[in-house]
Design an enzyme around this catalytic site. Structure first.
Site, PDB file in Angstrom:
ATOM      1  N   GLU A 167      41.630 -56.145  42.926  1.00 57.79           N
ATOM      2  CA  GLU A 167      42.685 -57.036  42.432  1.00 57.79           C
ATOM      3  C   GLU A 167      43.629 -56.385  41.416  1.00 57.79           C
ATOM      4  O   GLU A 167      43.810 -56.874  40.310  1.00 57.79           O
ATOM      5  CB  GLU A 167      42.027 -58.296  41.834  1.00 57.79           C
ATOM      6  CG  GLU A 167      41.181 -59.043  42.853  1.00 57.79           C
ATOM      7  CD  GLU A 167      40.377 -60.194  42.256  1.00 57.79           C
ATOM      8  OE1 GLU A 167      40.559 -60.468  41.053  1.00 57.79           O
ATOM      9  OE2 GLU A 167      39.572 -60.791  42.980  1.00 57.79           O
ATOM     10  N   GLU A 272      34.859 -61.883  51.120  1.00 56.34           N
ATOM     11  CA  GLU A 272      34.836 -63.084  50.278  1.00 56.34           C
ATOM     12  C   GLU A 272      35.354 -64.325  51.011  1.00 56.34           C
ATOM     13  O   GLU A 272      36.068 -65.153  50.453  1.00 56.34           O
ATOM     14  CB  GLU A 272      35.640 -62.840  48.994  1.00 56.34           C
ATOM     15  CG  GLU A 272      35.218 -61.570  48.273  1.00 56.34           C
ATOM     16  CD  GLU A 272      35.856 -61.396  46.910  1.00 56.34           C
ATOM     17  OE1 GLU A 272      36.257 -62.403  46.291  1.00 56.34           O
ATOM     18  OE2 GLU A 272      35.948 -60.241  46.444  1.00 56.34           O
TER      19      GLU A 272
END
Length: 382
Positions: A167, A272
């Protein structure tokens, strides 16, 4: 019975034999019918699940049985993050990470390490000196090197691939202004991948991020990866976090990102994966764990279970995405659910604490949802 006509008798016998042979041709045993997810996707891509501390410590034995039956890849939800492993400089705690690795080895599972460099759960000491001031670029680079070499080196040859950086790109394609970026600039990305490759030259190395179907983020990640490749940095894959909702993102934009990332010559992974059925406070919520929204009853409408119409949308949405993954199985190496059953999911507490969500493929009692069988049947068509 007295046989009076041998020719008729022979005819009956011949007809009977022909009938048996014919039935043998028609009633052939069906090819193996897959009853588990991992069997359904065998030869297509790994199907994985994230393990929490409850799974790794042995407190959730029923959940682990689901894992063994349906999944062939694992990733640690939290126990391999830097804040968990090295809360204080030089003091490494590998207790839970070692147990996670042992689960993978014992059950012959594909093991993914998550994550080496992430701004959100990095310990504060990583970035500051004894007086609380930002450290120099040289000091931060050395701390990154020590951490990555120690962790990756410990599991060399056991972890198949690492989420090296997590991220680092914002939805508009710009760099997240994390402490890693503020102190080292874009070079922190290159250094992280270099250190991981030095520690285990055979491990695959990945970049992982959320909202990857956003056009801006897609372009930013493509630019970042091309820059690494131009510098000769090893990067093997891109993880597209699959935190999806009933309405967002669109299948079309998600597919564009699969294609764009695959065109870079790297593998694509769906990481995820979960499907929230709950109303989002904002359409552009993303998956930033730092986001918190005040509880409102209107944001938690399904405390007693899902209405039939919502369940139908849930099933159709999951099937649409798995069809997309199967259509591009030549580009996708892994699809990983972020948990095993609904009770495991972080979506029960994010971005609004205290909600009841239903984002995974198994109910809170570990029974498979009806869509699991539909997904298995869908995979059999490919």
């Amino acid at each position: 019975m007295k046989i009076t006509n041998w020719s008729h008798y022979k005819s009956y016998i011949s007809l009977f034999i022909i009938l048996i042979i014919g039935l043998g041709c028609v009633i052939k045993p069906d090819k193996k019918v897959n009853t588990t997810l991992k069997d359904a996707f065998e030869g297509k891509f790994y199907i994985g699940a994230a393990l929490s501390g409850r799974h790794i410590s042995g407190r959730d034995k029923p959940g682990m049985e689901v894992l063994k039956n349906h999944f062939n890849s694992i990733v640690a939800e939290n126990v391999m993050k830097s804040g968990m492993i090295q809360a204080r400089e030089g003091e490494f705690n590998f207790d839970m990470a070692d147990k996670f690795i042992e689960i993978g080895k014992k059950n012959n599972l594909h093991i993914v390490g998550h994550t080496l460099i992430w701004h959100s759960q990095a310990p504060k000491w990583f970035f500051t000196d004894d007086e609380g001031n930002d450290v120099s670029p040289e000091v931060l680079a050395k701390r990154m090197e020590t951490h990555i070499h120690t962790v990756v080196g410990r599991y060399k040859g056991q972890v198949k691939g690492w989420d090296v950086v997590n991220e680092a790109i914002l939805d508009d394609g710009s760099w997240r202004k994390s402490k890693f970026y503020e102190i080292l600039g874009e070079d922190f990305m290159k250094l992280a991948f270099q250190y991981a490759h030095e520690a285990d030259p055979d491990a695959e190395l990945y970049y992982n991020d959320f909202s990857m179907a956003q056009p801006g983020k897609r372009e930013g990640v493509v630019k970042m990866v091309k820059n690494l490749q131009d510098q000769g940095v090893k990067i093997d894959g891109i993880g597209m976090q699959g935190h999806i909702g009933l309405e967002y993102p669109t299948i079309e934009e998600f597919e564009k990102s699969i294609l764009a990332f695959s065109d870079l010559g790297v593998t694509v992974m769906i990481t995820e994966l979960d499907l929230s059925v709950l109303p989002s406070p904002r359409r552009d919520m993303g998956a930033d764990v730092a986001t918190n929204v005040e509880y409102q009853q209107s944001l938690n409408p399904y405390t007693e279970g899902l209405p039939e119409d919502v369940q139908k949308k849930f099933d159709e949405r999951y099937l649409s995405f798995f069809k997309l993954f199967l259509d591009h199985q030549d580009k996708i190496s892994r699809v990983t659910l972020w948990g095993i059953n609904d009770g495991d999911s972080w979506k029960n507490g994010w971005p609004v604490r205290g909600r009841t969500d239903y984002p995974l493929l198994f109910n809170r009692d570990n029974t498979p949802k009806s869509v699991v069988n539909e997904i298995i049947q869908l995979a059999a068509q490919y």
